[in-house]
Write a protein that holds these residues in place. Structure first.
Motif, PDB file in Angstrom:
ATOM      1  N   UNK A 154     -15.643 -10.020  -2.575  1.00  0.00           N
ATOM      2  CA  UNK A 154     -15.050  -9.087  -3.534  1.00  0.00           C
ATOM      3  C   UNK A 154     -13.778  -8.498  -2.939  1.00  0.00           C
ATOM      4  N   UNK A 155     -12.699  -8.547  -3.708  1.00  0.00           N
ATOM      5  CA  UNK A 155     -11.409  -8.027  -3.272  1.00  0.00           C
ATOM      6  C   UNK A 155     -11.043  -6.813  -4.111  1.00  0.00           C
ATOM      7  N   UNK A 156     -10.707  -5.708  -3.431  1.00  0.00           N
ATOM      8  CA  UNK A 156     -10.232  -4.516  -4.133  1.00  0.00           C
ATOM      9  C   UNK A 156      -8.730  -4.401  -3.934  1.00  0.00           C
ATOM     10  N   UNK A 157      -8.002  -4.243  -5.034  1.00  0.00           N
ATOM     11  CA  UNK A 157      -6.541  -4.188  -5.012  1.00  0.00           C
ATOM     12  C   UNK A 157      -6.085  -2.796  -5.431  1.00  0.00           C
ATOM     13  N   UNK A 158      -5.260  -2.159  -4.594  1.00  0.00           N
ATOM     14  CA  UNK A 158      -4.764  -0.832  -4.933  1.00  0.00           C
ATOM     15  C   UNK A 158      -3.541  -0.451  -4.148  1.00  0.00           C
ATOM     16  N   UNK A 159      -2.930   0.641  -4.564  1.00  0.00           N
ATOM     17  CA  UNK A 159      -1.689   1.103  -3.939  1.00  0.00           C
ATOM     18  C   UNK A 159      -1.894   2.226  -2.942  1.00  0.00           C
ATOM     19  N   UNK A 160      -3.007   2.936  -3.042  1.00  0.00           N
ATOM     20  CA  UNK A 160      -3.199   4.170  -2.271  1.00  0.00           C
ATOM     21  C   UNK A 160      -4.095   3.908  -1.056  1.00  0.00           C
ATOM     22  N   UNK A 161      -3.581   4.075   0.152  1.00  0.00           N
ATOM     23  CA  UNK A 161      -4.416   3.807   1.328  1.00  0.00           C
ATOM     24  C   UNK A 161      -5.701   4.627   1.357  1.00  0.00           C
ATOM     25  N   UNK A 162      -5.589   5.948   1.155  1.00  0.00           N
ATOM     26  CA  UNK A 162      -6.754   6.813   1.303  1.00  0.00           C
ATOM     27  C   UNK A 162      -7.761   6.677   0.174  1.00  0.00           C
ATOM     28  N   UNK A 163      -7.306   6.279  -1.008  1.00  0.00           N
ATOM     29  CA  UNK A 163      -8.202   6.151  -2.154  1.00  0.00           C
ATOM     30  C   UNK A 163      -8.685   4.722  -2.373  1.00  0.00           C
ATOM     31  N   UNK A 164      -7.904   3.759  -1.923  1.00  0.00           N
ATOM     32  CA  UNK A 164      -8.199   2.362  -2.217  1.00  0.00           C
ATOM     33  C   UNK A 164      -8.525   1.550  -0.962  1.00  0.00           C
ATOM     34  N   UNK A 165      -7.540   1.397  -0.104  1.00  0.00           N
ATOM     35  CA  UNK A 165      -7.673   0.455   1.014  1.00  0.00           C
ATOM     36  C   UNK A 165      -8.731   0.899   2.016  1.00  0.00           C
ATOM     37  N   UNK A 166      -8.628   2.121   2.514  1.00  0.00           N
ATOM     38  CA  UNK A 166      -9.538   2.556   3.572  1.00  0.00           C
ATOM     39  C   UNK A 166     -10.998   2.634   3.110  1.00  0.00           C
ATOM     40  N   UNK A 167     -11.299   3.304   1.989  1.00  0.00           N
ATOM     41  CA  UNK A 167     -12.708   3.379   1.575  1.00  0.00           C
ATOM     42  C   UNK A 167     -13.275   2.030   1.146  1.00  0.00           C
ATOM     43  N   UNK A 168     -12.458   1.180   0.538  1.00  0.00           N
ATOM     44  CA  UNK A 168     -12.954  -0.147   0.164  1.00  0.00           C
ATOM     45  C   UNK A 168     -13.286  -0.955   1.413  1.00  0.00           C
ATOM     46  N   UNK A 169     -12.429  -0.836   2.413  1.00  0.00           N
ATOM     47  CA  UNK A 169     -12.672  -1.543   3.676  1.00  0.00           C
ATOM     48  C   UNK A 169     -13.965  -1.030   4.326  1.00  0.00           C
ATOM     49  N   UNK A 170     -14.156   0.272   4.316  1.00  0.00           N
ATOM     50  CA  UNK A 170     -15.363   0.855   4.905  1.00  0.00           C
ATOM     51  C   UNK A 170     -16.624   0.401   4.178  1.00  0.00           C
ATOM     52  N   UNK A 171     -16.476   0.097   2.889  1.00  0.00           N
ATOM     53  CA  UNK A 171     -17.617  -0.388   2.109  1.00  0.00           C
ATOM     54  C   UNK A 171     -17.872  -1.871   2.326  1.00  0.00           C
ATOM     55  N   UNK A 172     -17.016  -2.514   3.122  1.00  0.00           N
ATOM     56  CA  UNK A 172     -17.210  -3.922   3.433  1.00  0.00           C
ATOM     57  C   UNK A 172     -16.452  -4.881   2.552  1.00  0.00           C
ATOM     58  N   UNK A 194      -1.626  -1.707   7.433  1.00  0.00           N
ATOM     59  CA  UNK A 194      -1.526  -3.136   7.747  1.00  0.00           C
ATOM     60  C   UNK A 194      -2.788  -3.640   8.431  1.00  0.00           C
ATOM     61  N   UNK A 195      -3.386  -2.792   9.249  1.00  0.00           N
ATOM     62  CA  UNK A 195      -4.604  -3.184   9.963  1.00  0.00           C
ATOM     63  C   UNK A 195      -5.811  -3.235   9.025  1.00  0.00           C
ATOM     64  N   UNK A 196      -5.868  -2.310   8.073  1.00  0.00           N
ATOM     65  CA  UNK A 196      -7.036  -2.235   7.182  1.00  0.00           C
ATOM     66  C   UNK A 196      -6.984  -3.257   6.060  1.00  0.00           C
ATOM     67  N   UNK A 197      -5.776  -3.593   5.594  1.00  0.00           N
ATOM     68  CA  UNK A 197      -5.651  -4.492   4.444  1.00  0.00           C
ATOM     69  C   UNK A 197      -5.741  -5.949   4.880  1.00  0.00           C
ATOM     70  N   UNK A 198      -6.529  -6.713   4.150  1.00  0.00           N
ATOM     71  CA  UNK A 198      -6.567  -8.153   4.417  1.00  0.00           C
ATOM     72  C   UNK A 198      -5.243  -8.793   4.022  1.00  0.00           C
ATOM     73  N   UNK A 199      -4.643  -8.253   2.939  1.00  0.00           N
ATOM     74  CA  UNK A 199      -3.345  -8.740   2.484  1.00  0.00           C
ATOM     75  C   UNK A 199      -2.492  -7.572   2.030  1.00  0.00           C
ATOM     76  N   UNK A 200      -1.187  -7.727   2.170  1.00  0.00           N
ATOM     77  CA  UNK A 200      -0.223  -6.799   1.598  1.00  0.00           C
ATOM     78  C   UNK A 200       0.667  -7.603   0.654  1.00  0.00           C
ATOM     79  N   UNK A 201       0.775  -7.136  -0.574  1.00  0.00           N
ATOM     80  CA  UNK A 201       1.478  -7.919  -1.598  1.00  0.00           C
ATOM     81  C   UNK A 201       2.522  -7.058  -2.298  1.00  0.00           C
ATOM     82  N   UNK A 202       3.526  -7.721  -2.860  1.00  0.00           N
ATOM     83  CA  UNK A 202       4.548  -7.020  -3.618  1.00  0.00           C
ATOM     84  C   UNK A 202       4.397  -7.199  -5.111  1.00  0.00           C
ATOM     85  N   UNK A 203       3.532  -8.123  -5.511  1.00  0.00           N
ATOM     86  CA  UNK A 203       3.310  -8.392  -6.928  1.00  0.00           C
ATOM     87  C   UNK A 203       1.892  -8.913  -7.115  1.00  0.00           C
TER      88      UNK A 203
END
Length: 213
Positions: A154-172, A194-203
């Motif tokens: 499952x991949x979670x896509x978002x713009x906000x590190x604290x609301x999207x990337x970090x908590x999604x990563x912590x959830x596995x 950059x460390x928490x995200x599996x990918x960084x995208x512009x589109x």
């Protein structure tokens, strides 16, 4: 292999321009004032509601939402509020057989408005539907329940590190950070993101190429 992609809403799929403009009009201040304050609080690690409190410190935001609705000046979401890559990207993912879900913070009304856009997705839900909001871990527990796939699929896509990337990563979950909107641009080059995200995208159109990973 990614089986399900879950999308944040604001500044991932939709532009927040109309939202802040509507609040500025309601508070009877110039639109640029609210935009500038949003930028300032973002830089300090806050969120948009903190900007509204700077304009009107005594305002109860939930009550103000209700007052705007009662006055016929409530939430609105139309095709023009979508980023231009949204329909092409979601359509391509759907054709690939990926389960596509929209799950972000927002009111139950926002979820209704999103459903009315008839996007090529399997499910649209918001924190208002669930009664729990990001970054609460319980939100991402609900995400995994509806994803119908394991965390690593499952991949979670978002713009906000604290609301999207970090908590999604912590959830596995696997994560993609999009450089979009004030939070997405401000934190795009931060090493922790950059460390928490599996990918960084512009589109969002970059996502179909990731499906074999």
């Amino acid at each position: 292999m990614i089986e399900t992609i879950v999308f944040d809403v604001g500044e991932t799929l939709t532009k927040d321009d109309r939202q802040w403009a509507a609040w500025a009009d309601w508070l009877q201040v110039p639109r640029h004032t609210v935009s500038a304050l949003v930028g300032a609080v973002v830089a300090q690690g806050g969120d948009g509601q903190d900007a509204l409190r700077l304009v009107s410190p005594d305002m109860d935001i939930a009550s103000a939402h209700q007052a705007r609705e009662a006055a016929g000046r409530g939430e609105h979401l139309g095709e023009g509020d979508l980023y231009p890559d949204v329909r092409p990207a979601l359509g391509s993912l759907h054709k690939l057989g990926v389960r596509v879900i929209i799950a972000g913070n927002g009111t139950a009304r926002a979820a209704e408005l999103l459903r009315d856009l008839d996007l090529p997705v399997d499910l649209v839900v918001t924190s208002g539907d669930w009664g729990v909001a990001k970054p609460d871990p319980a939100f991402f527990t609900r995400v995994l329940e509806v994803a119908q796939a394991g965390p690593r699929e499952t991949l979670y896509v978002g713009d906000h590190p604290a609301h999207d990337v970090f908590p999604a990563k912590q959830a596995g979950l696997r994560t993609a950070h999009i450089r979009r909107g004030p939070w997405g641009h401000l934190w795009a080059d931060d090493p922790s993101v950059a460390d928490a995200a599996d990918w960084q995208i512009g589109s969002l159109t970059a996502l179909p190429a990731l499906m074999g990973h």
